[in-house]
Enzyme design. Structure first.
Site, PDB file in Angstrom:
ATOM      1  N   LEU A 133      74.117 -30.133 -13.848  1.00 10.39           N
ATOM      2  CA  LEU A 133      75.445 -29.928 -13.256  1.00 10.39           C
ATOM      3  C   LEU A 133      76.192 -31.239 -13.079  1.00 10.39           C
ATOM      4  CD1 LEU A 133      74.581 -27.280 -10.514  1.00 10.39           C
ATOM      5  CD2 LEU A 133      75.830 -26.880 -12.644  1.00 10.39           C
ATOM      6  N   GLY A 134      75.466 -32.312 -12.866  1.00 11.82           N
ATOM      7  CA  GLY A 134      76.113 -33.601 -12.660  1.00 11.82           C
ATOM      8  C   GLY A 134      75.080 -34.679 -12.445  1.00 11.82           C
ATOM      9  N   GLY A 136      74.712 -38.901 -10.827  1.00 10.20           N
ATOM     10  CA  GLY A 136      75.286 -40.051 -10.153  1.00 10.20           C
ATOM     11  C   GLY A 136      74.281 -41.177 -10.081  1.00 10.20           C
ATOM     12  N   GLY A 139      70.847 -40.000  -8.523  1.00  3.89           N
ATOM     13  CA  GLY A 139      70.051 -38.938  -9.117  1.00  3.89           C
ATOM     14  C   GLY A 139      70.918 -37.934  -9.852  1.00  3.89           C
ATOM     15  N   VAL A 141      71.891 -33.461 -10.369  1.00  2.00           N
ATOM     16  CA  VAL A 141      71.848 -32.102  -9.828  1.00  2.00           C
ATOM     17  C   VAL A 141      71.697 -31.143 -10.998  1.00  2.00           C
ATOM     18  CG1 VAL A 141      73.045 -30.343  -8.483  1.00  2.00           C
ATOM     19  CG2 VAL A 141      73.286 -32.752  -7.868  1.00  2.00           C
ATOM     20  N   LYS A 156      68.787 -30.726  -6.405  1.00  2.00           N
ATOM     21  CA  LYS A 156      69.241 -32.105  -6.327  1.00  2.00           C
ATOM     22  C   LYS A 156      68.028 -33.013  -6.422  1.00  2.00           C
ATOM     23  CE  LYS A 156      71.997 -35.126  -3.309  1.00  2.00           C
ATOM     24  NZ  LYS A 156      72.785 -35.152  -2.051  1.00  2.00           N
ATOM     25  N   ASP A 253      80.811 -38.021   6.328  1.00  2.00           N
ATOM     26  CA  ASP A 253      81.312 -38.211   4.958  1.00  2.00           C
ATOM     27  C   ASP A 253      82.037 -36.955   4.499  1.00  2.00           C
ATOM     28  OD1 ASP A 253      81.797 -39.582   2.621  1.00  2.00           O
ATOM     29  OD2 ASP A 253      79.887 -39.062   1.691  1.00  2.00           O
TER      30      ASP A 253
END
Length: 560
Positions: A133-134, A136, A139, A141, A156, A253
């Site tokens: 899914l993505g 960064g 790590g 997801v 995650k 956040d």
């Protein structure tokens, strides 16, 4: 099948309970566990054999797999110690963990790479990975099917570096799991499972994307969201925040990227990676975690522990953006603006909105926490008195401009006071506001356009563009730590660097530009990270030229 695997697991575990020195059973059990990312129990089984029977015929195989398990767990020191013991038994073994993994698994990431490549198998014996899914800096997801509960989930997975940074990241990761799992509310993303040995977190899958994606699409169309939708989103956000605060937790956040939508459009707050229990003291470093555009002044100034009012400030920034199509503070000096000047009234930024929300947002965005509403219920009562516009209002060029700067008498000039040149290091400066080293670069119109494209690429292995100040005539760039590629020590992990730098390069190419200057001087290497430094002129190079130059650069190093 899964049933057969479980039976074998039970059999091997039974054998080891009867004889902990049974190397054959330990190896078989560990290999099964590793297939599903269960590296910690696999390591325990192998360690038991090594302790009970250090000279067993298969001790070398056990140690070899133990090194890989410890590496996959993010324990580089323990992996190195196991490798040292392995070399005492088998001197021909490579001297570095990455070299051993490359020799055994064909990849320097070893078991970590294998566990992600086997997408047709089950993670932790339960989750079938479907796609990514993505990704960064910390790590990735993954989208997966939970075969036990017949539901789709988001997994995650944390990427750990060695040393203190890795331990801190793992601590934040586990805190996120504990915090999120402790909150059961219709407006908070649910956490189903946390596995520290992976480490990974299994969460509710939110198929509808993020609020950030929705706002970007609406703003690109030149309008804001309809008033009824803003009112509904605000109500759901406050309900989720109220559930968080009721547990004595401050999110810290809150931002549109951390607000998710389900398939049916329901809104939920997620990502508690920097969440803070209100009755615990916050360190200065922890207080700065978050995203600057949505951070409260006390987080920037490190002047107070976060409270519910800290999250309500972030809610105010989000509401301001939903109503006007712009942030209350923007630009290079956003931190100083928040500390020195009030936000511009939304009615001045967006006249079609009217002045009904001015007083409410002035309170939400008050500089001092005590001047803001102290609870979600208080904000709910303020909003109940207001009339949201029936249709979205137009976003004009004036409404998207950043808020006016504070008076020059109260703000230090950006270049000569905020950024203090570092002696004997040309081009480097100390950013006094954020206490970090940066690189300053003289700016032209053509270079500004190129650096904007680099900024959009935004990859963890690409030198970051912090800000562009065309009025002051300079760009502020990341000053990464590390040594140039030509000065790395023997044993450099070429495979990992090629993978990291190639990913950064593809993000650059996706923005329609090329690098054009890839050589040993444009790559920095530090522990756990390779960084591609920016180039300021592509020199007519093509994307294929970039890829070839990167491979040749690393090949020259490995052959030299």
């Amino acid at each position: 099948t899964t049933c057969a695997i479980v039976i074998h697991l039970l059999l091997y575990e039974g054998c080891l309970r009867g004889d902990p020195a049974d190397a054959d059973s330990a190896l078989a059990l560990a290999r099964i566990l590793c297939r599903f990312g269960r590296f910690e129990p696999a390591a325990r089984a192998l360690q038991a054999v090594i302790v009970e029977a250090p000279s067993a015929p298969r001790a070398v195989e056990c140690l070899r797999l133990l090194v890989a398990c410890l590496d996959a767990m993010g324990a580089p020191e323990a992996a190195a110690a196991a490798l040292s013991r392995l070399r005492s038994l088998e001197p021909s073994t490579p001297g570095r963990v990455s070299e051993l993994l490359e020799a055994v698994f064909g990849h320097a990431d070893g078991l970590r790479a294998e566990s992600l490549q086997r997408q047709d198998e089950l993670l932790a014996g339960r989750y079938r990975v479907l796609r990514e899914l993505g990704e960064g800096a910390s790590g990735r997801v993954l989208l997966a099917d939970d075969i036990f509960h017949a539901r789709r989930v988001a997994v995650k997975m944390l990427r750990l570096d060695g040393g203190l940074a890795g331990r801190d990241a793992l601590a934040r990761f586990l805190r996120e799991a504990r915090v999120a799992a402790s909150i059961e509310d219709d407006h908070v993303v649910r956490v189903y499972e946390a596995d520290a040995s992976g480490p990974f977190l299994v969460m509710e899958y939110m198929a509808g994307g993020t609020l950030e994606e929705r706002l970007v699409a609406t703003e690109a169309a030149g309008r804001t969201l309809p008033g009824g939708e803003i009112e509904s989103l605000s109500s759901s956000l406050l309900a989720g925040l109220e559930a968080v605060h009721r547990r004595g937790i401050v999110h810290r956040d809150l931002k549109p990227q951390n607000v998710f939508f389900g398939a049916a459009g329901e809104l939920k707050i997620g990502d508690f990676g920097v969440a803070h229990l209100a009755d615990q003291g916050a360190t200065a470093t922890g207080a700065m975690l978050g995203t600057l555009a949505y951070m409260a002044p006390e987080q920037i100034a490190l002047s107070a522990n976060p409270t519910a009012a800290t999250d309500l400030y972030a809610f105010g920034v989000m509401l301001y953006r939903m109503l006007t199509g712009s942030l209350p503070f923007a630009g290079e000096d956003v931190a100083l603006m928040k500390l020195d000047a009030p936000a511009q009234a939304p009615s001045l930024r967006c006249p079609d909105l009217g002045d009904g929300f001015d007083a409410c947002l002035a309170r939400l965005l008050a500089r001092r926490p005590e001047d803001r509403p102290q609870s979600c219920e208080e904000v709910r009562l303020l909003l109940a008195r207001l009339s949201f516009p029936e249709q979205g209002v137009g976003v004009s060029p004036t409404s998207t401009a950043p808020a006016p700067a504070a008076p020059r008498s109260s703000r230090p000039p950006a270049a000569d006071q905020r950024y203090e040149p570092i002696p004997m290091e040309p081009g480097l400066a100390l950013d006094r506001l954020l206490d970090r080293r940066v690189r300053l670069r003289a700016l032209s119109a053509s270079l500004a356009q190129r650096l904007r494209a680099f900024a959009r690429a935004d990859h963890p292995h690409l030198q970051a563009v912090f800000s562009l100040d065309e009025d002051a005539g300079h760009a502020v760039l990341e000053a990464p730590r590390g040594v140039s590629l030509g000065r790395v020590e023997p044993g450099f992990d070429r495979t990992a660097s090629l993978r990291e730098l190639s990913a950064a390069l593809e993000r650059v190419h996706a923005e329609g530009i090329t690098h054009g200057a890839i050589d040993a001087d444009h790559v920095l290497v530090a522990e756990g990270r390779s960084v591609l430094l920016l180039s300021f002129d592509a020199g007519g190079a093509s994307a294929e030229d970039d890829r070839r130059a990167l491979v040749e650069c690393l090949d020259r190093l490995s052959s030299g």
